[in-house]
Design a protein around this motif. Structure first.
Motif, PDB file in Angstrom:
ATOM      1  N   LYS A 152       0.835  -1.197   0.000  1.00  0.00           N
ATOM      2  CA  LYS A 152       0.000   0.000   0.000  1.00  0.00           C
ATOM      3  C   LYS A 152       0.870   1.246   0.000  1.00  0.00           C
ATOM      4  N   ASN A 153       1.956   1.198   0.746  1.00  0.00           N
ATOM      5  CA  ASN A 153       2.816   2.367   0.911  1.00  0.00           C
ATOM      6  C   ASN A 153       4.008   2.318  -0.044  1.00  0.00           C
ATOM      7  N   HIS A 154       3.775   1.815  -1.272  1.00  0.00           N
ATOM      8  CA  HIS A 154       4.892   1.662  -2.204  1.00  0.00           C
ATOM      9  C   HIS A 154       5.484   2.987  -2.649  1.00  0.00           C
ATOM     10  N   ALA A 155       4.802   4.090  -2.350  1.00  0.00           N
ATOM     11  CA  ALA A 155       5.409   5.399  -2.619  1.00  0.00           C
ATOM     12  C   ALA A 155       6.671   5.587  -1.800  1.00  0.00           C
ATOM     13  N   ASN A 156       6.779   4.803  -0.700  1.00  0.00           N
ATOM     14  CA  ASN A 156       7.906   4.972   0.220  1.00  0.00           C
ATOM     15  C   ASN A 156       8.677   3.682   0.499  1.00  0.00           C
ATOM     16  N   VAL A 157       8.039   2.532   0.278  1.00  0.00           N
ATOM     17  CA  VAL A 157       8.627   1.257   0.678  1.00  0.00           C
ATOM     18  C   VAL A 157       8.627   0.288  -0.505  1.00  0.00           C
ATOM     19  N   ALA A 158       9.749  -0.415  -0.689  1.00  0.00           N
ATOM     20  CA  ALA A 158       9.818  -1.501  -1.665  1.00  0.00           C
ATOM     21  C   ALA A 158       9.519  -2.807  -0.944  1.00  0.00           C
ATOM     22  N   VAL A 159       8.656  -3.640  -1.518  1.00  0.00           N
ATOM     23  CA  VAL A 159       8.319  -4.917  -0.907  1.00  0.00           C
ATOM     24  C   VAL A 159       8.656  -6.032  -1.886  1.00  0.00           C
ATOM     25  N   VAL A 160       9.386  -7.035  -1.414  1.00  0.00           N
ATOM     26  CA  VAL A 160       9.817  -8.155  -2.247  1.00  0.00           C
ATOM     27  C   VAL A 160       9.263  -9.437  -1.640  1.00  0.00           C
ATOM     28  N   VAL A 161       8.514 -10.207  -2.428  1.00  0.00           N
ATOM     29  CA  VAL A 161       7.865 -11.412  -1.907  1.00  0.00           C
ATOM     30  C   VAL A 161       8.446 -12.700  -2.482  1.00  0.00           C
ATOM     31  N   SER A 162       9.472 -12.592  -3.316  1.00  0.00           N
ATOM     32  CA  SER A 162      10.056 -13.781  -3.938  1.00  0.00           C
ATOM     33  C   SER A 162      11.552 -13.575  -4.128  1.00  0.00           C
ATOM     34  N   PRO A 163      12.339 -14.638  -3.997  1.00  0.00           N
ATOM     35  CA  PRO A 163      13.775 -14.517  -4.294  1.00  0.00           C
ATOM     36  C   PRO A 163      14.053 -14.006  -5.701  1.00  0.00           C
ATOM     37  N   ASP A 164      13.087 -14.135  -6.597  1.00  0.00           N
ATOM     38  CA  ASP A 164      13.271 -13.620  -7.956  1.00  0.00           C
ATOM     39  C   ASP A 164      13.501 -12.114  -7.966  1.00  0.00           C
ATOM     40  N   GLY A 165      13.073 -11.425  -6.896  1.00  0.00           N
ATOM     41  CA  GLY A 165      13.223  -9.976  -6.852  1.00  0.00           C
ATOM     42  C   GLY A 165      14.502  -9.489  -6.213  1.00  0.00           C
ATOM     43  N   TYR A 166      15.347 -10.421  -5.737  1.00  0.00           N
ATOM     44  CA  TYR A 166      16.534 -10.003  -4.993  1.00  0.00           C
ATOM     45  C   TYR A 166      17.563  -9.291  -5.872  1.00  0.00           C
ATOM     46  N   ASP A 167      17.724  -9.734  -7.110  1.00  0.00           N
ATOM     47  CA  ASP A 167      18.690  -9.083  -8.000  1.00  0.00           C
ATOM     48  C   ASP A 167      18.328  -7.620  -8.219  1.00  0.00           C
ATOM     49  N   GLY A 168      17.038  -7.338  -8.343  1.00  0.00           N
ATOM     50  CA  GLY A 168      16.610  -5.953  -8.524  1.00  0.00           C
ATOM     51  C   GLY A 168      16.954  -5.085  -7.328  1.00  0.00           C
ATOM     52  N   ILE A 169      16.870  -5.637  -6.128  1.00  0.00           N
ATOM     53  CA  ILE A 169      17.228  -4.884  -4.931  1.00  0.00           C
ATOM     54  C   ILE A 169      18.736  -4.646  -4.889  1.00  0.00           C
ATOM     55  N   ARG A 170      19.513  -5.658  -5.263  1.00  0.00           N
ATOM     56  CA  ARG A 170      20.966  -5.466  -5.281  1.00  0.00           C
ATOM     57  C   ARG A 170      21.357  -4.375  -6.274  1.00  0.00           C
ATOM     58  N   ARG A 171      20.692  -4.343  -7.437  1.00  0.00           N
ATOM     59  CA  ARG A 171      20.985  -3.279  -8.402  1.00  0.00           C
ATOM     60  C   ARG A 171      20.600  -1.922  -7.837  1.00  0.00           C
ATOM     61  N   ALA A 172      19.464  -1.883  -7.130  1.00  0.00           N
ATOM     62  CA  ALA A 172      19.011  -0.615  -6.539  1.00  0.00           C
ATOM     63  C   ALA A 172      20.012  -0.108  -5.510  1.00  0.00           C
ATOM     64  N   LEU A 173      20.608  -1.003  -4.737  1.00  0.00           N
ATOM     65  CA  LEU A 173      21.627  -0.584  -3.767  1.00  0.00           C
ATOM     66  C   LEU A 173      22.781   0.127  -4.478  1.00  0.00           C
ATOM     67  N   ALA A 174      23.192  -0.430  -5.613  1.00  0.00           N
ATOM     68  CA  ALA A 174      24.318   0.149  -6.351  1.00  0.00           C
ATOM     69  C   ALA A 174      23.943   1.465  -7.017  1.00  0.00           C
ATOM     70  N   GLU A 175      22.651   1.647  -7.298  1.00  0.00           N
ATOM     71  CA  GLU A 175      22.198   2.842  -8.024  1.00  0.00           C
ATOM     72  C   GLU A 175      21.673   3.940  -7.107  1.00  0.00           C
ATOM     73  N   GLY A 176      21.741   3.700  -5.804  1.00  0.00           N
ATOM     74  CA  GLY A 176      21.324   4.744  -4.876  1.00  0.00           C
ATOM     75  C   GLY A 176      19.920   4.616  -4.350  1.00  0.00           C
ATOM     76  N   GLY A 177      19.236   3.507  -4.631  1.00  0.00           N
ATOM     77  CA  GLY A 177      17.902   3.289  -4.086  1.00  0.00           C
ATOM     78  C   GLY A 177      16.915   2.788  -5.117  1.00  0.00           C
ATOM     79  N   THR A 178      15.712   2.498  -4.645  1.00  0.00           N
ATOM     80  CA  THR A 178      14.653   2.005  -5.531  1.00  0.00           C
ATOM     81  C   THR A 178      13.904   3.173  -6.162  1.00  0.00           C
ATOM     82  N   THR A 179      13.409   2.963  -7.380  1.00  0.00           N
ATOM     83  CA  THR A 179      12.623   3.994  -8.058  1.00  0.00           C
ATOM     84  C   THR A 179      11.135   3.742  -7.816  1.00  0.00           C
ATOM     85  N   LEU A 180      10.332   4.780  -8.032  1.00  0.00           N
ATOM     86  CA  LEU A 180       8.888   4.638  -7.869  1.00  0.00           C
ATOM     87  C   LEU A 180       8.331   3.585  -8.823  1.00  0.00           C
ATOM     88  N   GLU A 181       8.844   3.555 -10.048  1.00  0.00           N
ATOM     89  CA  GLU A 181       8.376   2.553 -11.018  1.00  0.00           C
ATOM     90  C   GLU A 181       8.672   1.141 -10.515  1.00  0.00           C
TER      91      GLU A 181
END
Length: 534
Positions: A152-181
């Motif tokens: 619900k609060n995805h404007a502020n929080v990224a939620v990952v429910v599967s290991p398939d999403g872990y690579d995207g979080i690692r990339r976000a760490l390197a890029e300075g954070g998660t984007t709204l998209e």
């Protein structure tokens, strides 16, 4: 009752959000340690629960247990862990609003920018046959609450429910954070995850209480877009069921990409081949068999024998067909298939030499079925404005039918047949089920020799089966998927010289049909059960 109304002008823009604090609570531990290490290395504070925290600690990843955040110990055998304002305030605070930020400060709550949460293994526990009490304990409460809060609060929080999403979080760490998209896409997946979970629980409870669910819930995941549907102007996609073990889950080993029609025909072929316990092959064209056979009694290569016998039924129609085998494809069978243009070959496995031969045919799609292949217990078909649902038609003895073999058949004309003829009748009856109605199948020696399918009257199906069989009709046995409404269709078969007939019976003119068989001196059995296939 509705949620609070907030003046849109009060929102502050937030796109890329650095990850400073994360909560992790997962039942699927795949990739957890690696993700935890990446987060810790990036300076992210990790908060975790139970076994998730224990695994991270064992791996040397610094983590704060959730009880230290809430000031309340895990209780009620772990049923209460995260249901606390210190957790949900940190997940739900909309930091685009200055007032929410102020309230967090006043309450001494710190915000989360990431929630990595997946749910208790309810479906797996249910499928294991565990008692109801154990299944109920796998109904997650805190997990879905956290997932839904973060989503619900995805404007502020990224939620990952599967290991398939872990690579995207690692990339976000390197890029300075998660984007709204990115957060919006993760939120959509999260709500799908909890919706699926709730459906599984609801369906199980409905079954446990004996209540038929009033809502048909069908959930499937996009596996692949297809080039087009039955025709080039139609759009199409393949979706798969999470617990499916059928043609949709088959592994493609070689060949061009599968088409919509390939999948339809391959499913029909497997359906036909797997009706038999003996080594069997079915060759399908436009969802109809143009040949079905089991291995001959004395052969060194049963599946190759079944294939060549199925092919001999109608070699012309087999050109461009789809083949299914219910045993591992051998080199000999592969060499036979390689000589004929074939669209798809599907089997439980392939000998390495066989696969090498078949892979040379660049246009041949080669599919390996799941090791635990099974058909769905229910079938549904869309009609305008709704869906029809039925149990699958099969010859499975567990279905409670006495008609999966000939023990329940009733002889209505002629003398009891010998063992060889009875075996042929049983084969023909099983093979006939895979033929579109009206269906007539002629067989001899455990192989089809003539098939009449999809005609609008049974007489035409009889003529078609006889004409396709040619001289082989004489001395064959005949199976009809439904009763003969008149004696004229049966007479076509009798005139062609069939030696025995099996059919369901049940026509108001059964006596007329029986008399025709008696006059010809041909044994005929009633099964008491039809096998329409539309």
């Amino acid at each position: 009752m509705s949620g609070p109304r907030i003046d849109p002008s009060l929102y502050r823009e937030r796109d890329r959000i650095p990850i400073r604090r994360a909560i992790l609570s997962v039942s699927d531990k795949t990739g957890l340690v690696e993700l935890g290490q990446a987060l810790a290395a990036a300076g992210v504070e990790l908060v975790s629960t139970g076994s998730t925290a224990a695994l991270l600690q064992e791996a040397g990843v610094p983590v704060t247990e959730v009880a230290s955040v809430t000031g309340f110990p895990e209780s009620l055998d772990g049923r209460v862990k995260t249901l606390h304002p210190a957790v949900h305030g940190g997940l739900l605070a909309d930091l685009r609003l200055e007032d929410h930020e102020r309230q967090l400060d006043d309450l001494g709550i710190r915000a989360f920018e990431l929630a990595v949460v997946n749910l208790y293994p309810f479906a797996e526990t249910r499928a294991s046959g565990a008692p109801a009490a154990e299944v109920i304990e796998q109904i997650d409460i805190g997990g879905p609450a956290m997932v839904r809060a973060a989503a619900k609060n995805h404007a502020n929080v990224a939620v990952v429910v599967s290991p398939d999403g872990y690579d995207g979080i690692r990339r976000a760490l390197a890029e300075g954070g998660t984007t709204l998209e990115q957060r919006r896409a993760l939120a959509a997946a999260a709500f799908g995850h909890t919706a699926s979970y709730d459906r599984q629980v609801a369906d199980w409870l409905a079954k446990e209480t004996g209540e038929r669910d009033r809502v048909l819930r069908v959930e499937a995941t996009l596996a692949a877009p297809l080039r087009y549907g039955e025709n080039s102007h139609q759009q199409a996609s393949l979706y798969t069921f999470a617990e499916g073990r059928g043609i949709a889950q088959a592994e493609q080993l070689a060949g061009k990409e599968m088409s919509y029609n390939n999948y339809v025909d391959a499913d029909a072929a497997v359906r036909a081949a797997y009706d038999f316990e003996r080594p069997a092959v079915a060759i399908i064209k436009h969802a109809n068999p143009c040949g079905v056979a089991v291995a001959s009694a004395k052969t060194v290569d049963p599946i190759a024998s079944a294939h060549i016998r199925a092919h001999e039924c109608d070699p012309v129609s087999a050109f461009g067909g789809v083949i299914a085998a219910n045993r591992t494809v051998t080199l000999r069978m592969a060499e036979q298939v390689a000589d004929v243009f074939t669209e798809v070959l599907v089997a439980p496995d392939f000998e390495s030499d066989a696969l090498a031969v078949l892979s040379r045919k660049k246009n041949l799609r080669i599919l390996r079925l799941p090791a635990d292949y099974r058909r769905e217990g229910w079938e549904f078909r869309q009609i305008s404005g709704g869906v029809l649902l039925q149990t699958a038609d099969s010859f499975d003895a567990e279905r409670g039918s006495a008609q999966h073999d000939s023990s329940g058949w009733r002889l209505v004309s002629g003398e009891e047949v010998d063992d060889a003829t009875r075996a042929d009748l049983e084969f023909a009856w099983r093979a006939c089920r895979a033929v579109k109605s009206n269906a007539i199948l002629l067989a001899d020696g455990g192989a089809s020799v003539g098939v009449g399918m999809g005609q609008v009257n049974r007489v035409d199906s009889c003529h078609l089966a006889v004409s396709r069989a040619g001289k082989r009709a004489r001395g064959s046995v005949a199976a009809s998927d439904a009763f003969f409404p008149f004696s004229d269709g049966l007479q076509v078969l009798l005139d062609a010289g069939v030696r025995a007939v099996v059919q369901p019976g049940g026509s108001v003119r059964d006596e007329e049909v029986i008399d025709a068989a008696k006059r010809a001196g041909v044994p005929m059995y009633f099964t008491g059960e039809r096998h329409f296939y539309h």
